[in-house]
Design an enzyme around this catalytic site. Structure first.
Site, mmCIF file in Angstrom:
data_model
loop_
_atom_site.group_PDB
_atom_site.id
_atom_site.type_symbol
_atom_site.label_atom_id
_atom_site.label_comp_id
_atom_site.label_asym_id
_atom_site.label_seq_id
_atom_site.Cartn_x
_atom_site.Cartn_y
_atom_site.Cartn_z
ATOM 1 N N PRO A 40 0.830 -1.209 0.000
ATOM 2 C CA PRO A 40 0.000 0.000 0.000
ATOM 3 C C PRO A 40 0.864 1.259 0.000
ATOM 4 C CG PRO A 40 -0.506 -1.405 1.891
ATOM 5 C CD PRO A 40 0.646 -2.025 1.187
ATOM 6 N N GLU A 41 0.519 2.188 -0.846
ATOM 7 C CA GLU A 41 1.203 3.479 -0.844
ATOM 8 C C GLU A 41 0.225 4.551 -0.358
ATOM 9 O OE1 GLU A 41 3.660 4.502 -4.100
ATOM 10 O OE2 GLU A 41 4.269 2.448 -4.506
#
Ligand code: ZN
Length: 282
Positions: free
Chosen positions: A2-3
């Site tokens: 996840p960014e």
């Protein structure tokens, strides 16, 4: 992994469903997920009887502001590689990699599932400085959406660095929350080759880079959607953006602008994707 846009999408989703419900208890299935306090019992005792007033985000940290009869501290969560938050009912079957369960009023549960087990949770007691407990917060640069994240700021952070601009963009002190996907995308949009040394960047390139960072993150957050009944998974949200990516993970596929095959190179152990035609060296 996840960014920032995925974490932001999760934050928005959490704000839609979890607020103002009493946390009635919990169950920690993997003790080392709890980074603080050292005692799992103390973690659960701290949360019990409180409610979440609001979810905030700093970099890729999710920060829940807790309230009780008095201010009740903070719940911090970092998803790391594979962490997922699910909103469901406690009687729903446990996922294979369930690590922490938090039970909320009216038969609801916030469940933390994490295959790779790098995810972390913290309870910060009231009156204690949050950066003193979640120490990674002190090592973050500016938020890309903040007014302070200016061209001048970015230029200052990049100047005099003899390292590739792609590696610099992954440094959380330069900008908080930017990771491999969106660094590649921002470099494409600004026409800069990932291996360009920061010292060789022209002022105009830094300006378009700043604009591109904000633009690519906003686009991705918009693609992540904002309504969910449960947070199916962060990878799924990520997938929405992947379908429209300019260069990320598109090695050998035609550039969406000029048709030249996208190339990939290794920089400091990470892959970088770029169009050799649209992105020029200095
Ligand atoms: Zn191209």
């Amino acid at each position: 992994m996840p960014e920032l846009p995925e974490v932001e999408t999760v934050r928005q989703g959490l704000n839609q469903v979890t607020l103002d419900r009493e946390i009635t208890g919990g169950d920690v299935l993997l003790a080392r997920t709890i980074a603080y306090p050292l005692s799992v019992g103390e973690f659960l005792d701290g949360l019990k009887g409180t409610a979440i007033a609001q979810w905030h985000r700093r970099g890729k940290y999710l920060l829940a502001e807790l309230v009780g009869a008095t201010p009740a501290g903070w719940l911090g969560i970092h998803l790391r590689m594979t962490g997922q938050l699910l909103w469901l009912q406690p009687d729903q079957p446990l996922q294979k990699h369930t690590r922490v369960r938090l039970f909320l009023a009216e038969e609801r549960e916030l469940r933390f599932v994490d295959q790779r087990t790098f995810g972390q949770m913290w309870w910060v007691p009231p009156g204690v400085a949050i950066e003193g407990v979640i120490t990674g917060l002190g090592r973050l640069g500016l938020e890309p959406f903040s007014a302070e994240f200016s061209v001048e700021h970015l230029a200052r952070k990049l100047q005099n660095r003899r390292r590739p601009v792609k590696s610099a963009l992954l440094d959380q002190l330069v900008v908080a929350g930017l990771g491999n996907i969106y660094a590649d995308e921002a470099l494409f949009l600004s026409g800069v080759r990932p291996e360009t040394l920061c010292t060789d960047l022209q002022p105009g390139q830094i300006e378009s880079l700043r604009t591109a960072i904000v633009q690519v993150l906003e686009t991705s957050i918009a693609a992540g959607g904002t309504t969910f009944s449960n947070f199916v998974n962060v990878q799924g949200i990520n997938g929405n953006y992947s379908g429209v990516a300019w260069v990320y993970n598109r090695t050998g596929e035609p550039c969406r602008v000029c048709g030249t095959p996208i190339q990939r190179l290794r920089l400091a152990g990470r892959s970088a994707h770029f169009c050799p035609q649209c992105q020029r060296g200095v």
